[in-house]
Every structure is written in C-alpha cells, then in structure tokens.
Design a protein around this motif. Sequence first.
Motif, PDB file in Angstrom:
ATOM      1  N   GLU A   1      -4.191   2.809   5.990  1.00 48.15           N
ATOM      2  CA  GLU A   1      -4.955   3.236   7.167  1.00 48.15           C
ATOM      3  C   GLU A   1      -4.255   2.777   8.443  1.00 48.15           C
ATOM      4  N   GLY A   2      -3.767   1.530   8.414  1.00 48.51           N
ATOM      5  CA  GLY A   2      -3.059   0.997   9.576  1.00 48.51           C
ATOM      6  C   GLY A   2      -1.789   1.771   9.899  1.00 48.51           C
ATOM      7  N   GLN A   3      -1.208   2.406   8.881  1.00 47.32           N
ATOM      8  CA  GLN A   3      -0.007   3.225   9.067  1.00 47.32           C
ATOM      9  C   GLN A   3      -0.354   4.691   9.306  1.00 47.32           C
ATOM     10  N   GLU A   4      -1.656   4.963   9.456  1.00 48.93           N
ATOM     11  CA  GLU A   4      -2.181   6.315   9.683  1.00 48.93           C
ATOM     12  C   GLU A   4      -1.834   7.278   8.550  1.00 48.93           C
TER      13      GLU A   4
ATOM     14  N   ASN B   1       1.770 -10.173   4.808  1.00 45.28           N
ATOM     15  CA  ASN B   1       1.132  -9.449   5.909  1.00 45.28           C
ATOM     16  C   ASN B   1       1.101 -10.312   7.169  1.00 45.28           C
TER      17      ASN B   1
ATOM     18  N   GLU C   1       3.261  -3.887   0.641  1.00 42.77           N
ATOM     19  CA  GLU C   1       3.042  -2.685  -0.165  1.00 42.77           C
ATOM     20  C   GLU C   1       3.648  -2.830  -1.557  1.00 42.77           C
TER      21      GLU C   1
ATOM     22  N   SER D   1     -15.602   3.159   4.277  1.00 43.47           N
ATOM     23  CA  SER D   1     -14.251   3.481   4.737  1.00 43.47           C
ATOM     24  C   SER D   1     -13.883   4.918   4.396  1.00 43.47           C
TER      25      SER D   1
ATOM     26  N   GLU E   1      -6.302  -0.395   3.219  1.00 44.72           N
ATOM     27  CA  GLU E   1      -6.333  -0.834   4.617  1.00 44.72           C
ATOM     28  C   GLU E   1      -4.941  -0.790   5.241  1.00 44.72           C
ATOM     29  N   LEU E   2      -3.935  -1.151   4.450  1.00 45.97           N
ATOM     30  CA  LEU E   2      -2.553  -1.089   4.944  1.00 45.97           C
ATOM     31  C   LEU E   2      -2.176   0.356   5.272  1.00 45.97           C
TER      32      LEU E   2
ATOM     33  N   TRP F   1      -3.700   8.676   6.250  1.00 38.41           N
ATOM     34  CA  TRP F   1      -5.106   8.842   5.953  1.00 38.41           C
ATOM     35  C   TRP F   1      -5.374   9.355   4.536  1.00 38.41           C
TER      36      TRP F   1
ATOM     37  N   LEU G   1       5.577  -5.599   6.073  1.00 34.30           N
ATOM     38  CA  LEU G   1       4.702  -4.599   5.466  1.00 34.30           C
ATOM     39  C   LEU G   1       5.296  -3.997   4.208  1.00 34.30           C
TER      40      LEU G   1
END
Length: 239
Positions: A181-184, A147, A156, A209, A178-179, A186, A152
């Motif tokens: 979420e960072g990539q949207e 990371n 993963e 979260s 969290e990864l 959801w 990325l």
Amino acid sequence: AIKGRLLNASAHYFARLGCGLDKDDSSSRNSPGAELIWPAERILKTFREVTELAPNYLPAAYCWARVAAAHLETTVALGLLEKVTNLLLDGCAIPFSCADFYFWDPQTQYDIERTAWETLDKGLPLAEGLRPIILEDVLVTAARLANHQGDLNLVEEALNLAISQHPSGGRARPLLAELLEGQEKWEQAASIWREHLVIRPLHFEAHESLVALAGQCETVLISDEEVHRFERALKVVRG
C-alpha cells in the motif's frame, strides 16, 4: 548447563521488562527486588556466550537474536536473525522445551500451543509443526527491523520468504500488504489482504483495509460478499 544459563538469563530479561527497568523512570528502579535483577549488559553477554558455546542450539540462537533485535544496532541484530533463519531452513533440531522461553506475542503463543497439540495428536514429529511458526516469527522480526532501517527490498524479501515457508501463518501478510500500500501497489495489496482473510476471517483491520482500497483505487473491485463480511466483522468488533 547451557539450558540452565539460557533459562536464567531469560528469567532476568523478562523480570527487567516486568519492572520497566529499561525505562527512564526512577520509580521503576525502586521496584521491589529490582536490585536483584541482572543489568541489561550482563543479560546480553550471557545470551551471546551461550550461543557461542552451542551455535547450532536453536533456543540459544533465537533468544540471543530476539534480545539483540530489541537492544543492539539494527545491522548486528539482522545478522543474528539471518543466522537463526539459516538454522531453521537447514533443519536444526527444535526441542519443545524452548517454547517456554520464546518471546511470543499472545497470538503466536496461541498458534504454537495449538500447532504443537495438533502435530502430536497426528503422531507427527513436533518440529514439523513448530518450524514454520518459529521461522515466520524470526522473519517478521527481521522485516520490522529492516523497515526501520529503510531497506524495503529486504522487508519484502523477508516477508515473502515467511509466507512461502508458512502459508497458513497470519503475521507476515498484513505487513506485506501495508508495505505494498505504501508503494501504491493497490491491486497487489488487495490480493494479499484477501489471502490473509482466508486465514484470519475475523481480522477487522484487514476487512477495513480491503474496503478502503476499493474506495481509493478504481481497479480494486470489491464484491457484495466482501462488503457483507466487513459489516459482519464490524458487528463482532462493536459487540
């Protein structure tokens, strides 16, 4: 002889951490006994040499990889962590004594001690219980390094492998959530948080979260029961 050298190097390494000798602080260098502690270069050299002498001995490979992860270039450290991963996946021997000088965080220390007790209590081989925990620790360490490197895909891949090998583990899923979420992503992130809460029902940050995701993305639906669990977790945190 190999185990003795490994334990000696580990003791000096933890002594350095305890005295803060790797910090740019003159007061730490003046700590009592600081002059007796090996320099970082000698510690690294010893771990490397022991691993070269016994390349299939897990404690040596593990300690070398973990120290390398903290002190060497990311690419070098990732290569060493990959070797440890392969040792574990190939079924290498796991001596229980190696738990004494692993670089566990408090939660993992608790997990390994509990698992060791439960495994022995069931009359099962110790390695059967410890292998998944050690593997998760190595893969999570690799994921954190990847990371920092911005890879990325590798992050993963490492986290998914950790989860597949240790489904009851509690370290890989939060990082993967969290990864995502960072990539949207959801909905995928919410799914991972829910899986994690089955394993760690009192993990407040996971509850928080999940609720936040529901407020952020209309396709993430949260149940009344999940809201109540979040409120109960909040009461636990606040005492």
